[in-house]
Design an enzyme around this catalytic site. Structure first.
Site, PDB file in Angstrom:
ATOM      1  N   CYS B 162     -32.960  54.940  39.642  1.00  0.00           N
ATOM      2  CA  CYS B 162     -32.781  53.916  38.771  1.00  0.00           C
ATOM      3  C   CYS B 162     -33.809  53.582  37.728  1.00  0.00           C
ATOM      4  O   CYS B 162     -33.845  52.973  36.844  1.00  0.00           O
ATOM      5  CB  CYS B 162     -33.072  52.555  39.667  1.00  0.00           C
ATOM      6  N   THR B 269     -36.862  55.413  49.898  1.00  0.00           N
ATOM      7  CA  THR B 269     -36.135  54.312  49.363  1.00  0.00           C
ATOM      8  C   THR B 269     -37.032  53.144  49.155  1.00  0.00           C
ATOM      9  O   THR B 269     -37.012  52.459  48.037  1.00  0.00           O
ATOM     10  CB  THR B 269     -34.733  53.731  50.063  1.00  0.00           C
ATOM     11  N   HIS B 302     -38.029  45.230  36.394  1.00  0.00           N
ATOM     12  CA  HIS B 302     -36.847  45.573  37.155  1.00  0.00           C
ATOM     13  C   HIS B 302     -36.015  45.005  37.726  1.00  0.00           C
ATOM     14  O   HIS B 302     -34.819  44.887  37.706  1.00  0.00           O
ATOM     15  CB  HIS B 302     -37.342  46.800  38.166  1.00  0.00           C
ATOM     16  N   THR B 306     -33.261  42.801  45.105  1.00  0.00           N
ATOM     17  CA  THR B 306     -33.280  43.256  46.343  1.00  0.00           C
ATOM     18  C   THR B 306     -34.642  42.329  46.878  1.00  0.00           C
ATOM     19  O   THR B 306     -35.368  42.203  46.262  1.00  0.00           O
ATOM     20  CB  THR B 306     -33.515  44.556  46.732  1.00  0.00           C
ATOM     21  N   GLU B 313     -42.808  43.881  43.086  1.00  0.00           N
ATOM     22  CA  GLU B 313     -42.924  44.037  41.681  1.00  0.00           C
ATOM     23  C   GLU B 313     -43.594  42.637  41.414  1.00  0.00           C
ATOM     24  O   GLU B 313     -44.398  42.730  40.506  1.00  0.00           O
ATOM     25  CB  GLU B 313     -41.629  44.290  41.049  1.00  0.00           C
ATOM     26  N   LYS B 331     -30.499  41.653  35.019  1.00  0.00           N
ATOM     27  CA  LYS B 331     -29.775  42.050  36.278  1.00  0.00           C
ATOM     28  C   LYS B 331     -29.096  41.025  36.911  1.00  0.00           C
ATOM     29  O   LYS B 331     -27.947  40.914  37.247  1.00  0.00           O
ATOM     30  CB  LYS B 331     -30.407  43.085  37.331  1.00  0.00           C
ATOM     31  N   HIS B 336     -26.926  46.072  38.360  1.00  0.00           N
ATOM     32  CA  HIS B 336     -27.815  47.221  38.264  1.00  0.00           C
ATOM     33  C   HIS B 336     -27.021  48.290  38.000  1.00  0.00           C
ATOM     34  O   HIS B 336     -26.207  48.776  38.783  1.00  0.00           O
ATOM     35  CB  HIS B 336     -28.680  47.040  39.491  1.00  0.00           C
ATOM     36  N   PHE B 395     -35.509  54.871  43.485  1.00  0.00           N
ATOM     37  CA  PHE B 395     -35.447  55.224  44.818  1.00  0.00           C
ATOM     38  C   PHE B 395     -35.904  56.459  44.561  1.00  0.00           C
ATOM     39  O   PHE B 395     -35.948  57.381  43.889  1.00  0.00           O
ATOM     40  CB  PHE B 395     -34.173  55.555  45.466  1.00  0.00           C
TER      41      PHE B 395
END
Lengths: 81, 407
Positions: B162, B269, B302, B306, B313, B331, B336, B395
């Site tokens: 990503c 991940t 970003h 999630t 972040e 997003k 995404h 990831f």
């Protein structure tokens, strides 16, 4: 030209985005910007649309459209006999 | 010797908001989400996505495009054409040997791969297309752009999941810094909304399950976020050394001032909960841009929506920058777009700087109390942005941070 030729022209237009006006019996696939990868695709389409068996290298970029139509006709005749 | 300043002179976007940078800009500023049910995903555990509407490959790319281009390549070509056209450069007359192409892509032609694999299993290997490989390998998006743009300089694709699009832009900057190229067309392209990929992400637990309410599903930094919504698209930029851009009288939209990259070296991940890799990338990007954390006016996060990404972040940004910088995640509107996301967001960050406007984070209704940041929501905010950061985390713990400054 034959019905096979006409059908081949329709496939070139419909499946391979070739301009109908560019196609003629003596025009080669190379002139139609169809390289060897496209001809493998064309053989696949011919097999399913005409119900004939062809080797994947049955047609080459320097063949003409008429030659390809003749090849299809000869295979159709062979399959029928 | 300091690296030469780089100018962004061209921008192009193809996103779930539509075709064209302005179309996407207006939609993200309006804060109207694009997520919707996707009939192609019927019967799967997650059947919502943010897909690009109205792209007609024959009309928008070329008459043979459906035969030779997977969708990720089509998206990339359309965005790159817009970027180059808006730069005022002409591929017919430029010295193509001095033009590089660097594109991020996390997956490649997965739609083609899946269709041909189905054919092989169902009808046998003799029915598999000879164009399978040239349509699916990820590098082909850059290869097609070379043909499209007569660009014969260095040409490659970066894959950092990503973060791929941001990594590409960072790599492109190096080609200008070291004099290898005079112009680089760079960005990202991805078309990963395929049944298998969506199922894979769903099985990871990464996707939002708010299936009955798709427009509300992508909600970065909201307390009720539960995963990302998969998207697709492409963002492209034209970069030149600022000196060259000024000399030809080009409009400099913003400067690309810094790039930092790092790896978490933590988990396949999950992000490093301490944000060590992110901190390292941010510091490297700021150092190259010669700015201190207190000078950062804005962060295009970003912000995937999630639970874990946004928490880590936010915590890391708060520690590094305090709460002065405005923060947004686009997003919420665009979903995404995986390997294209970093590039799409880079383009939107440039527009934020250029237009002194920060788009809102859609669906932010109740900010997670753990997110101690000034997250813009509700409406776009007028703000003079001199220094903006765009974050991308992949990831595998691959992090890429870009710093843009006003021209």
């Amino acid at each position: 030209m034959s019905a096979t030729y006409d059908k081949l022209v329709d496939l070139l237009v419909g499946r391979f985005a070739v301009e109908r006006t560019e196609i003629g019996p003596d025009v080669t696939f190379r002139e139609l910007e169809m390289d060897s990868l496209f001809l493998v695709e064309l053989v696949l389409v011919i097999q399913s649309e005409f119900g004939v068996g062809l080797d994947e290298d049955a047609a080459s970029p320097d063949d003409t459209v008429a030659q390809a139509a003749e090849l299809i006709e000869s295979r159709t005749a062979a399959a029928a006999s | 010797m300091p690296a030469p300043a780089l100018a962004v002179t061209g921008l192009g976007l193809v996103t779930a908001a539509g075709i064209g940078a302005d179309t996407t800009w207006e939609r993200v500023c309006a804060g109207v989400p694009t997520a919707a049910r996707n009939p192609d995903l019927d019967g799967l555990p997650v059947d919502i996505s943010c897909t690009v509407p109205g792209l007609d490959p024959v009309r928008d790319v070329g008459r043979r495009s459906p035969l030779t281009h997977d969708r990720f390549i089509q998206l990339g070509i359309v965005a790159a054409r817009e970027a180059v056209a808006s730069s005022g450069l002409d591929p017919v007359t430029w010295d193509g040997a001095r033009v590089g192409v660097v594109v991020g892509c996390g997956l490649g032609g997965v739609g083609t791969w899946e269709a041909q694999h189905r054919r092989m299993l169902g009808q046998g290997p003799d029915t598999v297309s000879a164009l399978l490989v040239p349509m699916l390998v990820p590098n082909m998006v850059a290869g097609h752009l070379a043909m499209e743009l007569r660009a014969t300089g260095p040409n490659f694709v970066t894959a950092t999941a990503c973060a791929s699009g941001a990594t590409a832009i960072g790599a492109a900057a190096r080609l200008l810094h070291d004099g290898t190229c005079d112009v680089v067309v760079t960005g990202g392209a991805e078309a990963g909304v395929s049944p298998l990929m969506v199922t894979g992400f769903a099985r990871m637990g990464a996707l939002s399950r708010r299936l009955d309410e798709p427009a509300a599903a992508s909600r970065p930094f909201d307390a009720d976020r539960d995963g990302f919504v998969i998207g697709e698209g492409s963002g492209m930029l034209v970069l030149e050394r600022e000196e060259d851009a000024r000399a030809r009288g080009a409009t400099v939209r913003a400067r690309l001032a810094g790039y930092g990259a790092s790896a978490d070296a933590h988990h396949i991940t999950a992000p490093d909960p301490e944000g060590g890799g992110v901190r390292q990338a941010v510091r490297a990007a700021l150092r190259q841009a010669a700015v201190v954390p207190a000078e950062v006016d804005h962060v295009n996060a970003h912000g995937t929506s999630t639970p874990l990404n946004d928490a880590v972040e936010a915590r890391t940004l708060r520690k590094l920058l305090g709460d002065r910088a405005s923060v947004t995640s686009v997003k919420g509107v665009l979903g995404h777009a995986l390997g294209a996301a970093g590039a799409i967001e880079a383009v939107l960050t440039v527009l934020t700087v250029e237009r002194s406007t920060v788009p809102p984070t859609a669906n932010l209704e109740r900010q997670d109390p753990g997110v101690e940041l000034d997250v813009v929501h509700g409406a776009p905010r007028r703000q003079r942005v001199r220094v903006a950061m765009s974050n991308s985390f992949g990831f595998g713990g691959q992090n890429a941070v870009l710093v843009f400054t006003s021209a």
